[in-house]
Scaffold this motif. Structure first.
Motif, mmCIF file in Angstrom:
data_model
loop_
_atom_site.group_PDB
_atom_site.id
_atom_site.type_symbol
_atom_site.label_atom_id
_atom_site.label_comp_id
_atom_site.label_asym_id
_atom_site.label_seq_id
_atom_site.Cartn_x
_atom_site.Cartn_y
_atom_site.Cartn_z
ATOM 1 N N UNK B 184 1.876 -4.085 -8.156
ATOM 2 C CA UNK B 184 1.821 -5.478 -7.718
ATOM 3 C C UNK B 184 2.030 -5.614 -6.225
ATOM 4 N N UNK B 185 2.854 -4.702 -5.691
ATOM 5 C CA UNK B 185 3.197 -4.799 -4.279
ATOM 6 C C UNK B 185 1.950 -4.601 -3.410
ATOM 7 N N UNK B 186 0.992 -3.825 -3.948
ATOM 8 C CA UNK B 186 -0.240 -3.615 -3.193
ATOM 9 C C UNK B 186 -1.066 -4.893 -3.150
ATOM 10 N N UNK B 187 -1.106 -5.560 -4.302
ATOM 11 C CA UNK B 187 -1.785 -6.863 -4.355
ATOM 12 C C UNK B 187 -1.154 -7.805 -3.334
ATOM 13 N N UNK B 193 -3.023 -9.759 3.928
ATOM 14 C CA UNK B 193 -4.014 -9.357 4.908
ATOM 15 C C UNK B 193 -3.887 -7.941 5.423
ATOM 16 N N UNK B 194 -3.089 -7.121 4.748
ATOM 17 C CA UNK B 194 -2.974 -5.732 5.186
ATOM 18 C C UNK B 194 -4.201 -4.965 4.695
ATOM 19 N N UNK B 195 -4.775 -4.091 5.548
ATOM 20 C CA UNK B 195 -5.897 -3.296 5.040
ATOM 21 C C UNK B 195 -5.379 -2.117 4.242
ATOM 22 N N UNK B 196 -6.273 -1.430 3.546
ATOM 23 C CA UNK B 196 -5.845 -0.427 2.557
ATOM 24 C C UNK B 196 -5.052 0.719 3.185
ATOM 25 N N UNK B 201 0.133 3.511 4.534
ATOM 26 C CA UNK B 201 1.048 4.058 5.537
ATOM 27 C C UNK B 201 2.382 3.336 5.573
ATOM 28 N N UNK B 202 2.337 1.992 5.541
ATOM 29 C CA UNK B 202 3.577 1.256 5.807
ATOM 30 C C UNK B 202 4.298 0.810 4.548
ATOM 31 N N UNK B 203 3.622 0.839 3.398
ATOM 32 C CA UNK B 203 4.314 0.403 2.177
ATOM 33 C C UNK B 203 4.505 1.561 1.209
#
Lengths: 345, 294
Positions: B184-187, B193-196, B201-203
């Motif tokens: 879910x955190x990726x959604x 607005x973060x790109x893939x 890298x950051x999450x």
């Protein structure tokens, strides 16, 4: 949980990133593993040498030989046939002599470490110490044994015999280079290096067993012996078979210790399959035998493949049974619900 | 009528039995600890003996530790075979770059396999499982021929670059992500607005830190000890790694100073031993999680 519709939408918009993310892995894997593997298969069908004589005799690496190399190392009577079979025999003996004591010791320790009745302060310390040999550079370990037990100048022999060993008997039963002492030392080093690893794996296996089984056994008055043979051992079978097979695959790769035990000159009685391949692939120009090394590699590849397939068979079996059981339960549950009868607890 | 055995009457016997069992177990464990530590202790002891002393077996260390080190650094007999700082640097360079590549790319590949749905996802995963157990030794001949063809002999590239593709570690990372990475955190990141790649890298990397740390440590130790491949690829003395240098001095042992050779053997395990002493908790945890059988 994403619904089917959500998943479909996701797959439409983001699928390309999946390919981009896994692409580096596959490019590098094909370049550095798959290509060399095919090259090995190809070279196993070609001649042995790169030197002038081999070219003159028509056994250069450009020369197609069919399955001659396999015949050479497997069937034709000669030095190399004996050499390859000896290396298989050595590998099996050393592996067997290391695995049986190793798994017994690891199992015993794993049972002790997981026994809740025995209070054991310092458990963490013992685990750390017992795993440690696994990370120590094998060449250095072999170097140490060479220092202590090696050639004439070995300090242990000097101390025991008050002089160099050669003053007594070169073929002394305990000499590092004689058949059984060398094998026993390699077995010892292998046990020493791997028992901690096996122990920790078995421990996590035992911790995975439902605790209430042990409790029930204790309440029913089972002694430690009975608990082990009736509960722990049968339930650990899968993980033990897994350990057995991965250890066999590891055993086929045994190289550093046998190769380095005598300071870089391989002792014949501990020349393993990996040593055989290494020797034929990297020897001096005259001793180089790419074809034979390739053929031995192909044989080793198929042995590994069979063992690997067995590993997955063992692993898959368990999961499949579990799934089947769950499906059956779910169906029963569904039937019961359909009848409109009971309720789930 | 026999005496009834109750918990109260039997308690004492039970306790004594347990005590005896514990003591026996402890004796065995202490013996095993000695066996485990003895070779390391002996390496240290040997490294501190002078050439003359080393002809006899010693259990306690002597005083020539630094003297041996000096001999190793300055005596021309060794400087051509064993260059401690050079070897340390080379080994460290190879092992550290491998460790970095292993975790980054194994993480990336596993992330790709877990987060996205695509047609070849299934086949890609099956492939990774299928090749997981192929030992490097079986590709030796083809590997040598390949590095000769691509002019990579005596280069660090064939040692380091393959770390981009470690099937077993991808498998481990995938299992880890499936069990403990909330998709879910990726959604959420996407909506923000973060790109893939940035999401990865950051999450993902910060969230996967425990798994990354374990695998990095293992990759470092494994590559440090990987004498087989290093010996196949590296030729010139400038590029030798510590295990290769240990081989060099072991091979000429009889003609030279034993103290220095023994010091060389000890010297080359110091870095991995330090890594282990400080990070053993991670390592034991990693083995128990079952992702690291070579």
């Amino acid at each position: 949980m994403a619904t089917a519709a959500q998943r479909r939408i996701k797959s439409v918009s983001y699928a390309k990133y999946g390919y981009i993310f896994i692409l580096p892995f596959f490019i590098v894997y094909f370049l550095f593993m798959v290509y060399p593997l095919f090259e090995t298969f190809r070279m196993s069908l070609y001649g042995n040498g790169a030197d002038k004589d081999s070219i003159k005799l028509g056994i250069s690496i450009q020369h197609y030989m069919g399955f001659q190399n396999f015949r050479d190392i497997l069937f034709k009577d000669g030095r190399n046939t004996a050499d390859f079979f000896a290396s298989i025999k050595n590998t099996l003996i050393i592996w067997g002599g290391n695995f049986l004591p190793q798994i017994s010791l690891s199992l015993l320790l794993a049972v002790w470490f997981t026994d809740l009745n025995v209070k054991m302060p310092g458990k963490g310390f013992f685990k750390v110490v017992m795993y440690m040999p696994n990370i120590i550079t094998a060449t250095s370990v072999a170097g140490l044994f060479y220092t202590l037990l090696g050639a004439d100048t070995s300090s242990v022999w000097y101390t025991i015999f008050h002089g160099p060993k050669s003053n007594f008997d070169q073929n002394l039963l305990l000499g590092l280079t004689s058949v059984w002492p060398a094998r026993l030392i390699v077995m010892f080093i292998q046990i020493w290096m791997w028992f901690g690893n096996t122990m920790i794996m078995l421990m996590s296996g035992i911790q995975g067993i439902n605790e209430s089984l042990f409790e029930a056994a204790e309440i029913d008055g089972a002694n430690a012996h009975q608990t082990f043979w009736r509960i722990t051992f049968p339930l650990l079978k899968t993980i033990m078979v897994y350990t057995l097979l991965t250890s066999m695959i590891g055993g086929l790769q045994m190289f550093d210790i046998p190769y380095m035990l005598n300071g870089g000159t391989i002792i014949p009685s501990i020349k393993t399959v990996a040593c055989f391949i290494y020797e034929k692939a990297t020897g001096t120009k005259a001793a180089k035998a790419y074809g034979w090394a390739g053929a031995a590699s192909v044989i080793m590849f198929f042995i590994t493949a069979i063992l690997g397939a067995l590993v997955f068979y063992v692993q898959r079996d368990k999961d499949a049974i579990e799934k089947k059981r769950k499906r059956k339960e779910a169906m029963k549950e569904a039937k019961r619900r359909a009848r409109g009868g009971g309720f789930s607890i | 009528m026999s005496r009834r055995v109750t918990y109260e009457t039997d308690k004492g016997g039970y306790q004594t039995k347990l005590l005896i069992k514990s003591i026996l177990i402890y004796i065995v464990l202490v013996l095993l600890t000695i066996v485990c530590l003895a070779p390391l202790w002996l390496m240290f002891v040997q490294a501190s003996l002078s050439n003359k002393e080393s002809s006899h077996f010693h259990i306690l260390p002597s005083t020539h530790f630094f003297e041996n080190f000096k001999t190793l650094l300055n005596d021309p007999n060794y400087t051509s075979l064993y260059k401690p700082w050079r070897g340390l640097f080379n080994s460290f360079f190879v092992a550290a770059s491998c460790a970095a590549l292993v975790v980054f790319f194994a993480g990336l590949t596993a992330y790709g396999l877990v987060v996205y749905d695509f047609k070849l996802k299934g086949p890609a995963f099956v492939f990774i499982i299928a090749v997981m157990m192929i030992p490097t030794q079986v590709t030796t001949v083809g590997f040598l021929s390949m590095i000769a063809k691509f002019k990579l002999v005596d280069s660090f590239i064939p040692l380091i670059v393959p770390s981009i593709a470690p099937p077993a570690i991808v498998f481990f990372m995938r299992q880890y992500m499936l069990s403990s990475f909330p998709l879910d955190i990726i959604e959420a990141a996407r909506i923000d607005g973060s790109n893939e790649f940035r999401t990865f890298l950051t999450i993902s990397i910060p969230m996967m830190k425990p798994a990354f740390a374990v695998q990095a440590i293992f990759a470092f130790i494994q590559k440090w000890n990987d004498y087989y491949t290093q010996n196949l690829v590296l030729v010139s003395s400038k590029k030798w790694t510590l295990p290769m240098m240990v081989r060099n001095v072991s091979a000429v042992r009889n003609s030279i100073d034993h103290g220095a050779v023994n010091f060389a053997i000890f010297f080359s395990i110091i870095p991995v031993a330090l890594v282990y002493i400080f990070l053993s908790k991670f390592i034991i945890g990693g083995v128990a999680a079952g992702g690291v059988k070579e």
